[in-house]
Design a protein around this motif. Structure first.
Motif, mmCIF file in Angstrom:
data_model
loop_
_atom_site.group_PDB
_atom_site.id
_atom_site.type_symbol
_atom_site.label_atom_id
_atom_site.label_comp_id
_atom_site.label_asym_id
_atom_site.label_seq_id
_atom_site.Cartn_x
_atom_site.Cartn_y
_atom_site.Cartn_z
ATOM 1 N N ASP B 33 0.860 -1.185 0.000
ATOM 2 C CA ASP B 33 0.000 0.000 0.000
ATOM 3 C C ASP B 33 0.898 1.237 0.000
ATOM 4 O O ASP B 33 1.598 1.512 0.978
ATOM 5 C CB ASP B 33 -0.884 -0.040 1.256
ATOM 6 N N TYR B 85 -9.608 2.133 -10.744
ATOM 7 C CA TYR B 85 -9.316 3.530 -10.381
ATOM 8 C C TYR B 85 -10.553 4.158 -9.763
ATOM 9 O O TYR B 85 -11.641 4.097 -10.324
ATOM 10 C CB TYR B 85 -8.916 4.290 -11.655
ATOM 11 N N LEU B 170 -6.295 4.977 -6.000
ATOM 12 C CA LEU B 170 -7.337 5.745 -5.316
ATOM 13 C C LEU B 170 -6.885 7.203 -5.187
ATOM 14 O O LEU B 170 -5.797 7.478 -4.680
ATOM 15 C CB LEU B 170 -7.591 5.200 -3.904
ATOM 16 N N ASP B 171 -7.736 8.102 -5.640
ATOM 17 C CA ASP B 171 -7.408 9.520 -5.524
ATOM 18 C C ASP B 171 -8.276 10.121 -4.426
ATOM 19 O O ASP B 171 -9.415 10.518 -4.694
ATOM 20 C CB ASP B 171 -7.645 10.213 -6.874
ATOM 21 N N ALA B 173 -9.893 8.742 -2.077
ATOM 22 C CA ALA B 173 -11.168 8.023 -2.185
ATOM 23 C C ALA B 173 -12.174 8.345 -1.078
ATOM 24 O O ALA B 173 -13.368 8.438 -1.354
ATOM 25 C CB ALA B 173 -10.907 6.535 -2.259
ATOM 26 N N ILE B 200 -1.842 -1.136 -3.702
ATOM 27 C CA ILE B 200 -2.642 0.097 -3.713
ATOM 28 C C ILE B 200 -1.716 1.296 -3.893
ATOM 29 O O ILE B 200 -0.658 1.374 -3.271
ATOM 30 C CB ILE B 200 -3.435 0.246 -2.391
ATOM 31 N N GLN B 202 -2.378 5.246 -3.460
ATOM 32 C CA GLN B 202 -3.455 6.172 -3.101
ATOM 33 C C GLN B 202 -2.922 7.558 -2.722
ATOM 34 O O GLN B 202 -1.929 7.699 -2.032
ATOM 35 C CB GLN B 202 -4.284 5.605 -1.947
ATOM 36 N N SER B 204 -3.388 10.682 -0.480
ATOM 37 C CA SER B 204 -4.057 10.904 0.799
ATOM 38 C C SER B 204 -3.571 12.187 1.468
ATOM 39 O O SER B 204 -2.426 12.602 1.304
ATOM 40 C CB SER B 204 -3.797 9.722 1.733
ATOM 41 N N CYS B 214 -0.085 2.439 5.776
ATOM 42 C CA CYS B 214 0.577 2.267 4.478
ATOM 43 C C CYS B 214 1.974 1.679 4.641
ATOM 44 O O CYS B 214 2.623 1.864 5.675
ATOM 45 C CB CYS B 214 0.645 3.595 3.734
#
Lengths: 279, 254
Positions: B33, B85, B170-171, B173, B200, B202, B204, B214
């Motif tokens: 992650d 996505y 993931l933007d 999310a 993942i 992402q 954040s 993460c």
């Protein structure tokens, strides 16, 4: 007795070959308009068919000046119009309705200037504005039929991509959907549908075939697939109702069909079990 | 160690006339992650969109599952199928008639030319399974427009889950969720990551979550400022570099 005589008159009328062609042509146009319209309104391209219809005057003007049959000039013109609008949209990032207005008004203006060089085409303009379903020939029906098959194949084979693209463009790209190809293909197909239908419906009413059945279908459907099918079905149904009403009351056919579409839309609004928009 | 799922090599992306992302290189190992952190306007979303081919890149290479992403953003369909996505704020026109079941089904489809009824039964089963896993099968007939923020996020996870994937991008999310729903979203995400073996990537803003959950962090402010484990990367020095000294003083005083 009067009702029976009237009934016999309408039945006799509906058995005439030109009425067969008109009925079949209007159903094909209604079905195509509803099918393509379902995506058109969700992508906020409702004004597109209207703009293309009005811009067709430019195509007609060019055709008349070159001595070509205007109904043949409309189709390549429609494709050029679609590609031009798609290009401008991608290049300028301006609002779709504003851009369409520019293209539509300027095409209309240039078209009228071109037609002013030929005084003998005034009757042609009236025909173009209001269309004439009753004048449909077998060749027109064959073209409409082929166009309908093309629309069904296109929407059928790319249905999932079209739905995701309509819903969220970035998610569609991330899944490998070629957005510009799909968008251009859709807009070209829509232009051809409009171009082919102008002869029967006229430039002033063509957008109703694309917009009204789709809006009524939205009020009656819950799922996307339902929505597309209902939209196409209502397009065809309103064409049949409109043609029969036009035969019974001796009214102009195109406007009768649009009035039938409006009646269906109002009924959809009033229907007690209509699927409310969950906003 | 298995091959990395994603390799980003010297990527530069321009927004209009300025470089929004400059010469960024990193890898995302399988099953890890990785969080991208940085201030607003640092180019995090731009970087993610360039990696997915949504935005064009000016230079650099991207390899997803060993396959190159072409300069025009093309990637083999088989590889695309293994990526999911979720964009920042899943905004769509709420007048579009689509049910939860139809939407999750779109995650299953391959999206090439195909007959609309292709996969019928397998598709239905996969959708049911995915919705059950995120505890949302009861919503399958609901219009997507009628869902609450938390329900919508679960449905989006079902969209990712409906087919086996290797990489989730993931933007931000959980944007728009309240604290409780956000924590529920991350609990579910991390559980699924463990079960599915997802890698993942992402974006954040939640540095505490990044530190807690993460495996790797990339600090970005147009260029890559640091990368490594959260303990190694989220030091006051690096944060000061990315966010400015004011931010670090504020975090210390909290």
């Amino acid at each position: 007795m009067a009702i029976q005589a009237e009934f016999t008159r309408v039945i006799d009328l509906l058995q005439l070959p030109f009425m067969h062609r008109a009925l079949m042509g209007s159903v094909l146009t209604g079905f195509m308009g509803g099918l393509m319209g379902s995506f058109t309104i969700l992508r906020q391209l409702s004004f597109f068919s209207d703009a293309l219809g009005e811009s067709a005057l430019l195509g007609i003007g060019v055709g008349v000046l070159l001595g070509l049959d205007p109904s043949w000039v409309i189709l390549p013109f429609a494709v050029l119009f679609a590609l031009g609008v798609a290009y401008f949209l991608e290049r300028t990032h301006l609002w779709t309705d504003a851009l369409l207005n520019i293209v539509c008004s300027s095409s209309l203006a240039i078209g009228i200037i071109l037609l002013s060089f030929r005084d003998d085409y005034k009757g042609g303009i009236t025909h173009l504005l209001f269309g004439d379903i009753l004048a449909m020939r077998t060749t027109d029906l064959v073209f409409s039929g082929m166009m309908l098959v093309a629309c069904v194949i296109f929407i059928g084979l790319t249905l999932r991509s079209q739905i995701l693209l309509t819903l969220h463009e970035s998610m569609a790209i991330a899944r490998g959907v070629s957005v510009s190809t799909q968008r251009t293909a859709f807009i070209v197909l829509l232009s051809l549908v409009v171009g082919i239908s102008i002869k029967a419906i006229g430039v002033l009413l063509i957008s109703a075939f694309v917009v009204i059945p789709a809006c009524a279908a939205r009020l009656l459907s819950r799922t996307f697939v339902q929505y597309i099918l209902i939209s196409a079905g209502l397009g065809a149904l309103s064409a049949v109702i409109g043609m029969i009403v036009s035969a019974v009351f001796d009214l102009p056919s195109g406007p009768s069909i649009v009035t039938a579409q409006l009646a269906i839309f109002l009924l959809a609004m009033l229907a007690p079990n209509r699927r409310k928009l969950a906003l | 160690m298995s091959d990395p799922v994603l390799v980003v090599n010297g990527v530069t992306v321009y927004r209009e006339a300025y470089a929004a992302v400059q010469n960024v290189s990193f890898t995302v190992p399988a099953g890890m992650d990785t969080a991208i952190v940085g201030p607003n306007g640092a180019g995090k979303s731009t970087l993610i969109q360039a990696i997915l081919g949504i935005l064009p890149r000016r230079s650099g290479d991207v390899f997803v599952l060993g396959q190159p992403l072409s300069p025009s953003g093309k990637l083999s369909p088989a590889v695309r199928q293994q990526i999911a996505y979720l964009p920042q704020n899943f905004l769509f026109d709420r007048r579009i008639p689509i049910t939860v079941r139809e939407f999750v089904g779109l995650g299953w489809d391959r999206l090439g030319l195909q007959l609309p009824w292709t996969g019928g039964k397998a598709r239905r089963q996969a959708v049911q399974q995915a919705l059950t896993q995120v505890d949302a099968w009861h919503l399958h007939q609901q219009p997507v427009s009628a869902l609450s923020g938390g329900e919508l996020k679960r449905i989006l996870l079902a969209y990712c889950l409906v087919r086996p994937r290797r990489l989730l991008v993931l933007d931000e999310a959980p944007a728009g969720l309240d604290v409780r729903s956000e924590s529920e979203f991350y609990r579910l995400l991390h559980q699924l990551k463990k079960d599915q073996g997802w890698a993942i990537l992402q974006v954040s803003h939640d540095l505490d979550m990044v530190r807690r959950s993460c495996d790797r962090v990339l600090c970005i402010n147009r260029t890559l400022l640091c990368q490594g484990t959260p303990d190694h990367s989220l030091t006051p020095e690096n944060l000061s570099l990315a966010y400015g000294p004011e931010f670090v003083r504020y975090r210390h005083s909290c």
